[in-house]
Design a protein around this motif. Structure first.
Motif, PDB file in Angstrom:
ATOM      1  N   ALA A 306      35.515  48.613  47.544  1.00  0.00           N
ATOM      2  CA  ALA A 306      36.614  49.315  48.217  1.00  0.00           C
ATOM      3  C   ALA A 306      37.220  50.371  47.304  1.00  0.00           C
ATOM      4  O   ALA A 306      37.553  51.481  47.754  1.00  0.00           O
ATOM      5  N   ARG A 307      37.375  50.044  46.054  1.00  0.00           N
ATOM      6  CA  ARG A 307      37.904  51.037  45.110  1.00  0.00           C
ATOM      7  C   ARG A 307      36.956  52.219  44.972  1.00  0.00           C
ATOM      8  O   ARG A 307      37.386  53.379  44.935  1.00  0.00           O
ATOM      9  N   GLU A 308      35.651  51.912  44.912  1.00  0.00           N
ATOM     10  CA  GLU A 308      34.674  52.995  44.813  1.00  0.00           C
ATOM     11  C   GLU A 308      34.684  53.875  46.060  1.00  0.00           C
ATOM     12  O   GLU A 308      34.386  55.079  45.983  1.00  0.00           O
ATOM     13  N   ALA A 309      35.065  53.296  47.213  1.00  0.00           N
ATOM     14  CA  ALA A 309      35.132  54.067  48.461  1.00  0.00           C
ATOM     15  C   ALA A 309      36.424  54.861  48.572  1.00  0.00           C
ATOM     16  O   ALA A 309      36.590  55.644  49.515  1.00  0.00           O
ATOM     17  N   GLY A 310      37.367  54.670  47.628  1.00  0.00           N
ATOM     18  CA  GLY A 310      38.589  55.468  47.616  1.00  0.00           C
ATOM     19  C   GLY A 310      39.850  54.712  47.946  1.00  0.00           C
ATOM     20  O   GLY A 310      40.937  55.307  47.953  1.00  0.00           O
ATOM     21  N   ALA A 311      39.782  53.404  48.206  1.00  0.00           N
ATOM     22  CA  ALA A 311      40.982  52.635  48.542  1.00  0.00           C
ATOM     23  C   ALA A 311      41.650  52.103  47.280  1.00  0.00           C
ATOM     24  O   ALA A 311      41.038  51.982  46.221  1.00  0.00           O
ATOM     25  N   THR A 312      42.922  51.762  47.429  1.00  0.00           N
ATOM     26  CA  THR A 312      43.674  51.114  46.363  1.00  0.00           C
ATOM     27  C   THR A 312      43.693  49.608  46.614  1.00  0.00           C
ATOM     28  O   THR A 312      43.989  49.157  47.728  1.00  0.00           O
ATOM     29  N   VAL A 313      43.358  48.846  45.587  1.00  0.00           N
ATOM     30  CA  VAL A 313      43.404  47.386  45.674  1.00  0.00           C
ATOM     31  C   VAL A 313      44.424  46.916  44.643  1.00  0.00           C
ATOM     32  O   VAL A 313      44.129  46.861  43.446  1.00  0.00           O
ATOM     33  N   PRO A 314      45.657  46.588  45.080  1.00  0.00           N
ATOM     34  CA  PRO A 314      46.705  46.225  44.123  1.00  0.00           C
ATOM     35  C   PRO A 314      46.349  45.010  43.271  1.00  0.00           C
ATOM     36  O   PRO A 314      46.644  44.989  42.071  1.00  0.00           O
ATOM     37  N   ALA A 315      45.729  43.997  43.898  1.00  0.00           N
ATOM     38  CA  ALA A 315      45.414  42.782  43.151  1.00  0.00           C
ATOM     39  C   ALA A 315      44.393  41.958  43.925  1.00  0.00           C
ATOM     40  O   ALA A 315      44.229  42.111  45.135  1.00  0.00           O
ATOM     41  N   VAL A 316      43.712  41.086  43.176  1.00  0.00           N
ATOM     42  CA  VAL A 316      42.841  40.076  43.769  1.00  0.00           C
ATOM     43  C   VAL A 316      43.482  38.724  43.498  1.00  0.00           C
ATOM     44  O   VAL A 316      43.598  38.291  42.347  1.00  0.00           O
ATOM     45  N   HIS A 317      43.928  38.050  44.546  1.00  0.00           N
ATOM     46  CA  HIS A 317      44.656  36.785  44.412  1.00  0.00           C
ATOM     47  C   HIS A 317      43.663  35.626  44.469  1.00  0.00           C
ATOM     48  O   HIS A 317      43.058  35.366  45.513  1.00  0.00           O
ATOM     49  N   ARG A 318      43.543  34.931  43.343  1.00  0.00           N
ATOM     50  CA  ARG A 318      42.624  33.793  43.272  1.00  0.00           C
ATOM     51  C   ARG A 318      43.313  32.544  43.810  1.00  0.00           C
ATOM     52  O   ARG A 318      44.391  32.158  43.346  1.00  0.00           O
ATOM     53  N   VAL A 319      42.705  31.882  44.826  1.00  0.00           N
ATOM     54  CA  VAL A 319      43.292  30.693  45.447  1.00  0.00           C
ATOM     55  C   VAL A 319      42.210  29.624  45.599  1.00  0.00           C
ATOM     56  O   VAL A 319      41.011  29.881  45.426  1.00  0.00           O
ATOM     57  N   GLU A 320      42.648  28.413  45.951  1.00  0.00           N
ATOM     58  CA  GLU A 320      41.732  27.337  46.289  1.00  0.00           C
ATOM     59  C   GLU A 320      41.439  27.456  47.777  1.00  0.00           C
ATOM     60  O   GLU A 320      42.150  26.907  48.619  1.00  0.00           O
ATOM     61  N   GLY A 321      40.377  28.177  48.108  1.00  0.00           N
ATOM     62  CA  GLY A 321      40.120  28.554  49.491  1.00  0.00           C
ATOM     63  C   GLY A 321      39.764  27.424  50.416  1.00  0.00           C
ATOM     64  O   GLY A 321      39.825  27.580  51.642  1.00  0.00           O
ATOM     65  N   GLY A 322      39.386  26.275  49.886  1.00  0.00           N
ATOM     66  CA  GLY A 322      39.028  25.152  50.736  1.00  0.00           C
ATOM     67  C   GLY A 322      40.185  24.244  51.059  1.00  0.00           C
ATOM     68  O   GLY A 322      40.013  23.256  51.783  1.00  0.00           O
ATOM     69  N   SER A 323      41.374  24.552  50.542  1.00  0.00           N
ATOM     70  CA  SER A 323      42.527  23.681  50.764  1.00  0.00           C
ATOM     71  C   SER A 323      43.502  24.328  51.745  1.00  0.00           C
ATOM     72  O   SER A 323      43.302  25.452  52.198  1.00  0.00           O
ATOM     73  N   THR A 324      44.571  23.606  52.056  1.00  0.00           N
ATOM     74  CA  THR A 324      45.664  24.165  52.864  1.00  0.00           C
ATOM     75  C   THR A 324      46.985  23.829  52.188  1.00  0.00           C
ATOM     76  O   THR A 324      47.943  23.392  52.835  1.00  0.00           O
ATOM     77  N   ASP A 325      47.010  24.026  50.893  1.00  0.00           N
ATOM     78  CA  ASP A 325      48.212  23.719  50.122  1.00  0.00           C
ATOM     79  C   ASP A 325      49.347  24.660  50.520  1.00  0.00           C
ATOM     80  O   ASP A 325      49.231  25.881  50.386  1.00  0.00           O
ATOM     81  N   ASP A 326      50.459  24.089  51.001  1.00  0.00           N
ATOM     82  CA  ASP A 326      51.561  24.902  51.516  1.00  0.00           C
ATOM     83  C   ASP A 326      52.154  25.804  50.454  1.00  0.00           C
ATOM     84  O   ASP A 326      52.456  26.982  50.716  1.00  0.00           O
ATOM     85  N   ASP A 327      52.342  25.280  49.248  1.00  0.00           N
ATOM     86  CA  ASP A 327      52.964  26.076  48.191  1.00  0.00           C
ATOM     87  C   ASP A 327      52.101  27.292  47.843  1.00  0.00           C
ATOM     88  O   ASP A 327      52.617  28.407  47.672  1.00  0.00           O
TER      89      ASP A 327
END
Length: 620
Positions: A306-327
Motif C-alpha cells: 500500500a505504501r508503494e502504491a502511494g497510500a499512508t499507513v500510520p501503523a500496523v497494530h499487532r493483535v492476537e487475531g484468534g481471540s476476542t479479548d475485550d481489552d
C-alpha cells in the motif's frame, strides 16, 4: 471354509490311524514279504515290485483291515520314487543318443520350466477377476480440519476428494487398482498435522495426500511426508516460503509439495492495488492478527504494498487475531479512531474482526473494512451485522459460481452430498429477484461502497464482466460455509406477496402471462443455480482438482505394478510436475517450485449479511 483343528481330526471315528501294536498290517491290496511278523520288521520293497499296487495313505481305513504301518508305507513310497527316478534317467540317457530324442528332451524341459509361470499367471488373473474387485488398493490421504470452526471447509475438501475417487473407480481410471480415501482431522493445528503426517507416511498403500488447508499445519507435516516420498497437493496454502525461501530462491524446500492456490504475496498485492486505485483510499490503518512464521506476515506485506502504491499507513497494530479479548479489541479501536483512516485492513480471525467492527461503532468510527480471507466466514457478518455492509473481502479461492467449468462438478457434488435444506424455498414462485429495477436499491454508495463514491458498476460490479449473472443486489447467495441467506429484495418480495412478475402480468394482459411465467422460471432457475454453486465452500473445487491431479498421475504410474513403492511415489511426483490439464478451477499446471502457474484472487462484497462475488483478479 476353515481348516479343521488337528485334535478334532485325530478324534474323528472315520479318520485313518496307524495299526496298534500287534495288529496284522497285511491286506488284500498290499502284499508284503512273507517273513514279516511285526511292523518293525517291514523291509524295503524289491526294486522290481509293481508300484501300482501301493495304496495312498488316505485309502487306509481306520478299522485296521487295510493299510500298512507308517514305516512300511514310507519305505514302499520311497522305493516307488526311486524306481521312477531310475526310469526317467534311463529314458533321458536313451533320448540323448539321438537327434530326435534331444529335440524331444528339450521340449519337455521347456514345458516343465514354463509350468510355474503359467500357474502364477492363472492365480493372479483369478485374483483380479474374482468378483470383479481388484486386489491392489492405493490410498489417497486427506489432511483437513474435520471438526471445530473450520469443519465446513475441511468436510467439503474430504467430500470433493471422495467424489473424485468414486468417479475414478467407476470409470476404471487406474487399471488393476482400486482407490480409497483415508481422511485425518488435523484440527487446523500443528500437532494435528504432525499426527496426520505420521499416519500417512506409515501407510504402505498411500500414493499421495490432498491438503493441508492451513499453512501452519503444512510447515510441521511436509518434512515427514517428504521423507516418505509422498506427493502432497494443497488446495489452499498461502505462505510463500513453502515453495521458496528468501535466503535460497533457487532451492525448493519441499520437492514433493504442490499447491493450487496463490500466495499471500499475490493476495496482498491485489488487495493493495484495489484499495488505492479502485477504492481511492489514501490513509489505511492495518491490523495484523495473522500467524507469524518468523518472517513477514500478510498484513505487513499489505502495508508495504500500500505504501508503494502511494497510500499512508500510520501503523500496523499487532493483535492476537484468534481471540476476542475485550481489552485488546477496545484498545485497537481507540488507536484506529485516533489515526482517522479512510480504510482499515484486517488480517485477523472472523470473530475478532466482527467484534472490532462493533467496537468501531462504539468509538464513533465510520470506516470501510478491507479484509483478508479470514473474514470470509459467517461468523464475521453474524457479529458485525449490518455494520459490515460494503466491506470487501479478498480470498485466493474463486467461488464456483464464477468458474465457467464448474457446472458438472457442482451438479455431481450436490447430487452426492446434497444441497443445504430449504434452498429452493428462498425464491418464492412469482418473484423476480435480481431484476434490473431492484438491483439498484441495494447498491452501496458513499464511503462504504465497494467502488468508492459511487455504486458498483462495470468490471468492479457484481454484474460486470467477471461476475455471474444473478449476483446483483436482488439475488440471494450463500456464504462459503454453506449457510444460505436471503437478500433484502427477496425478503421484500415475500412481504409483498405477489412479486414484480405478478404486477407485470396484470399490466401486460393475460395473453402474455405464459411468457412472463416462463421468464420468471428461467430467472428463478438461474438464481437457484448460483445458490447451489456458492453453497459449496470454494476450496472444495480446488480439492477436487488436486485429487484429480493425483489420480491422473497414478494412472500413468501404477498399472503394471503390484504395490505402492517409494519409486512409484517418486514417479507420481514427476508426473504431477509435468502434467497439465483443464480443471474445474482453471488450467492445472505447476512451475518448477510446485506453485500453480495461473493463480487468481477473488474479491467479495458484504451485502445484507452475505458475501457477493465482486470480481476475480489474476494473481501475477
Amino acid at each position: 471354509m476353515t481348516r479343521d483343528d488337528p485334535e478334532d481330526v485325530a478324534a474323528s471315528p472315520g479318520s485313518p490311524r496307524a495299526p496298534r501294536h500287534g495288529e496284522d498290517p497285511a491286506s488284500e491290496d498290499l502284499q508284503v514279504p512273507g517273513n514279516v511278523r511285526k511292523p518293525d520288521d517291514v523291509q524295503a520293497p524289491d526294486e522290481n515290485q509293481a508300484s501300482d499296487e501301493l495304496q495312498a495313505p488316505d485309502d487306509v481305513q481306520s478299522s485296521g483291515e487295510r493299510g500298512a504301518p507308517p514305516v512300511g508305507r514310507a519305505r514302499l513310497i520311497a522305493g516307488a520314487v526311486m524306481a521312477a527316478a531310475r526310469a526317467v534317467r534311463r529314458w533321458v540317457g536313451r533320448s540323448a543318443r539321438t537327434g530326435r530324442g534331444r529335440v524331444l528332451l528339450a521340449a519337455v524341459t521347456a514345458v516343465a520350466l514354463a509350468i510355474p509361470s503359467v500357474i502364477g499367471f492363472l492365480l493372479v488373473s483369478a485374483a483380479d477377476d474374482g468378483g470383479g474387485v481388484p486386489e491392489r488398493v492405493a490410498s489417497i490421504g486427506v489432511m483437513a480440519p474435520l471438526s471445530g470452526a473450520s469443519a465446513d471447509a475441511g468436510s467439503s475438501v474430504r467430500n470433493a476428494v471422495t467424489l473424485a475417487v468414486e468417479e475414478a473407480n467407476r470409470d476404471g481410471t487406474v487399471p488393476g487398482w482400486k482407490l480409497e480415501v483415508v481422511a485425518h482431522d488435523d484440527l487446523s493445528r500443528p500437532d494435528g498435522g504432525a499426527a496426520g503426517a505420521d499416519l500417512f507416511a506409515d501407510n504402505e498403500r498411500m500414493i499421495g495426500v490432498v491438503g493441508p488447508l492451513s499453512s501452519s499445519v503444512a510447515m510441521v507435516s511436509l518434512d515427514r511426508l517428504g521423507e516418505a516420498g509422498l506427493p502432497v497437493i494443497s488446495p489452499s496454502n498461502a505462505e510463500p516460503t513453502l515453495t521458496e525461501r528468501p535466503e535460497a530462491p533457487d532451492d525448493r524446500p519441499y520437492p514433493t509439495y504442490f499447491r493450487l492456490s496463490g500466495t499471500d504475496e499475490q493476495l496482498s498485492a491485489v488487495a493493495a492495488d484495489y484499495a488505492v486505485h479502485t477504492l481511492g483510499r489514501s490513509r489505511i490503518s492495518v491490523v495484523d492478527g495473522s500467524p507469524d512464521y518468523g518472517m513477514i506476515t500478510l498484513a505487513e506485506r499489505f502495508a508495504r504494498d500500500a505504501r508503494e502504491a502511494g497510500a499512508t499507513v500510520p501503523a500496523v497494530h499487532r493483535v492476537e487475531g484468534g481471540s476476542t479479548d475485550d481489552d485488546e479489541i477496545e484498545k485497537t479501536a481507540r488507536a484506529i479512531r485516533d489515526e482517522a483512516p479512510d480504510l482499515v485492513y484486517l488480517a485477523t480471525g472472523a470473530a475478532f474482526a466482527g467484534e472490532l467492527r462493533q467496537a468501531f461503532a462504539d468509538e464513533g468510527v465510520s470506516v470501510q473494512v478491507l479484509g483478508a480471507d479470514g473474514l470470509l466466514s459467517h461468523d464475521y457478518v453474524e457479529r458485525a451485522q449490518s455494520l459490515a455492509d460494503g466491506d470487501v473481502i479478498t480470498d485466493l479461492s474463486v467461488p464456483a459460481s464464477q468458474l465457467p467449468s464448474a457446472g458438472a462438478f457442482v451438479a455431481a457434488y450436490t447430487k452426492r452430498f446434497g444441497a443445504p435444506e430449504g434452498l429452493d424455498n428462498l425464491l418464492p414462485d412469482g418473484s423476480s429477484a435480481g431484476s434490473a429495477s431492484e438491483s439498484g436499491s441495494t447498491g452501496q454508495s458513499g464511503e462504504n461502497s465497494p467502488s468508492g463514491e459511487n455504486s458498483p458498476s462495470g468490471e468492479n460490479s457484481p454484474s460486470g464482466e467477471n461476475s455471474q449473472s444473478g449476483l446483483s443486489g436482488g439475488s440471494e447467495t450463500a456464504t462459503p460455509q454453506g449457510r444460505v441467506q436471503p437478500s433484502a429484495d427477496t425478503r421484500s418480495n415475500q412481504r409483498r406477496g405477489d412479486g414484480a412478475a405478478g404486477a407485470a402480468a396484470d399490466s401486460s394482459g393475460s395473453s402474455d402471462l405464459s411468457e412472463q411465467e416462463r421468464a420468471v422460471q428461467r430467472s428463478r432457475d438461474a438464481e437457484l443455480a448460483v445458490l447451489r454453486a456458492d453453497a459449496i465452500p470454494p476450496v472444495a473445487a480446488y480439492a477436487y482438482d488436486a485429487a484429480r491431479a493425483l489420480i491422473r498421475a497414478a494412472a500413468a504410474v501404477l498399472p503394471g505394478r503390484t504395490e505402492v513403492t517409494k519409486a512409484a511415489r517418486a514417479a507420481v511426483v514427476d508426473a504431477i510436475g509435468a502434467g497439465e490439464y483443464a480443471g474445474v478451477t482453471g488450467r492445472i499446471a505447476f512451475d518448477a517450485r510446485g506453485d500453480l502457474r495461473s493463480p487468481r484472487v477473488a474479491l467479495y462484497s458484504v451485502l445484507a449479511e452475505r458475501f457477493v462475488p465482486l470480481q476475480v483478479e489474476a494473481g501475477d
